[in-house]
Design a protein around this motif. Structure first.
Motif, PDB file in Angstrom:
ATOM      1  N   VAL A 259      -5.982  -4.857   5.632  1.00 15.77           N
ATOM      2  CA  VAL A 259      -5.756  -3.463   5.296  1.00 15.77           C
ATOM      3  C   VAL A 259      -4.307  -3.306   4.883  1.00 15.77           C
ATOM      4  O   VAL A 259      -3.404  -3.780   5.566  1.00 15.77           O
ATOM      5  CB  VAL A 259      -6.071  -2.540   6.484  1.00 15.77           C
ATOM      6  CG1 VAL A 259      -5.818  -1.079   6.111  1.00 15.77           C
ATOM      7  CG2 VAL A 259      -7.524  -2.721   6.929  1.00 15.77           C
ATOM      8  N   ARG A 260      -4.098  -2.639   3.772  1.00 15.48           N
ATOM      9  CA  ARG A 260      -2.747  -2.456   3.254  1.00 15.48           C
ATOM     10  C   ARG A 260      -2.301  -1.015   3.429  1.00 15.48           C
ATOM     11  O   ARG A 260      -3.026  -0.091   3.075  1.00 15.48           O
ATOM     12  CB  ARG A 260      -2.687  -2.832   1.772  1.00 15.48           C
ATOM     13  CG  ARG A 260      -1.312  -2.649   1.132  1.00 15.48           C
ATOM     14  CD  ARG A 260      -1.302  -3.209  -0.280  1.00 15.48           C
ATOM     15  NE  ARG A 260      -2.176  -2.467  -1.165  1.00 15.48           N
ATOM     16  CZ  ARG A 260      -2.698  -2.972  -2.292  1.00 15.48           C
ATOM     17  NH1 ARG A 260      -2.442  -4.231  -2.638  1.00 15.48           N
ATOM     18  NH2 ARG A 260      -3.467  -2.208  -3.054  1.00 15.48           N
ATOM     19  N   GLN A 261      -1.123  -0.854   3.959  1.00 14.97           N
ATOM     20  CA  GLN A 261      -0.482   0.445   4.024  1.00 14.97           C
ATOM     21  C   GLN A 261       0.595   0.494   2.954  1.00 14.97           C
ATOM     22  O   GLN A 261       1.562  -0.265   2.995  1.00 14.97           O
ATOM     23  CB  GLN A 261       0.120   0.705   5.394  1.00 14.97           C
ATOM     24  CG  GLN A 261       0.809   2.055   5.502  1.00 14.97           C
ATOM     25  CD  GLN A 261       1.311   2.335   6.902  1.00 14.97           C
ATOM     26  OE1 GLN A 261       0.531   2.311   7.863  1.00 14.97           O
ATOM     27  NE2 GLN A 261       2.605   2.582   7.026  1.00 14.97           N
TER      28      GLN A 261
ATOM     29  N   ARG B 124      -3.598   3.941   3.798  1.00 17.42           N
ATOM     30  CA  ARG B 124      -4.190   2.683   4.229  1.00 17.42           C
ATOM     31  C   ARG B 124      -5.550   2.481   3.578  1.00 17.42           C
ATOM     32  O   ARG B 124      -6.419   3.346   3.651  1.00 17.42           O
ATOM     33  CB  ARG B 124      -4.342   2.652   5.748  1.00 17.42           C
ATOM     34  CG  ARG B 124      -3.027   2.581   6.496  1.00 17.42           C
ATOM     35  CD  ARG B 124      -3.257   2.311   7.961  1.00 17.42           C
ATOM     36  NE  ARG B 124      -2.001   2.220   8.689  1.00 17.42           N
ATOM     37  CZ  ARG B 124      -1.900   1.781   9.927  1.00 17.42           C
ATOM     38  NH1 ARG B 124      -2.980   1.389  10.590  1.00 17.42           N
ATOM     39  NH2 ARG B 124      -0.710   1.735  10.515  1.00 17.42           N
TER      40      ARG B 124
END
Length: 129
Positions: free
Chosen positions: A37-39, A45
């Protein structure tokens, strides 16, 4: 105690490649779907990649499809994200995560991230020239 620890982040240039790693402990790794998961700097997110039990099926966010590859090594309780042709838009904190269901990742746009059970603390990837 369940723990997920990411590594491999840092400052890279556009077009570079980097592979993130995540070491998982405290759970039966092979029984979980896992993902990344990328913030973003906007604090948004999104699931960028996920993989089910034993390496299949896989899911990729459209913007990374063809450039990123998620993989897992159940014998080592490790998961990876190979990132190629990096773009500034890929900048963000990358969290490895585990869930009891692959759908927890795939359905996250509708259901949110609440069904993802376990999270690492993240590793920052900055893509900049």
């Amino acid at each position: 105690q369940v723990e997920l620890v990411e590594s491999g982040g840092g400052l890279v240039q556009p077009g570079d490649s980097v592979t993130l790693s995540c070491a998982v402990s405290g759970l039966k790794f092979a029984d979980y779907a896992v993902g990344w998961v990328r913030q973003t700097p906007r604090k948004e997110r999104k699931v960028v990649a996920a993989v089910g039990w034993s390496g299949s099926p896989t899911y990729y966010l459209y913007s990374v499809e063809g450039r990123f590859t998620i993989s897992r090594d159940d014998a080592k309780d490790m998961m990876y994200l190979e990132m190629n042709s990096l773009k500034p838009e890929d900048t963000g904190i990358y969290y490895c995560a585990a869930a009891s269901s692959f759908g927890s990742f795939v359905n996250s746009d509708l259901d949110g991230l609440r069904n993802i059970n376990y999270w690492g603390k993240g590793t920052l990837v900055t893509v900049s020239s």
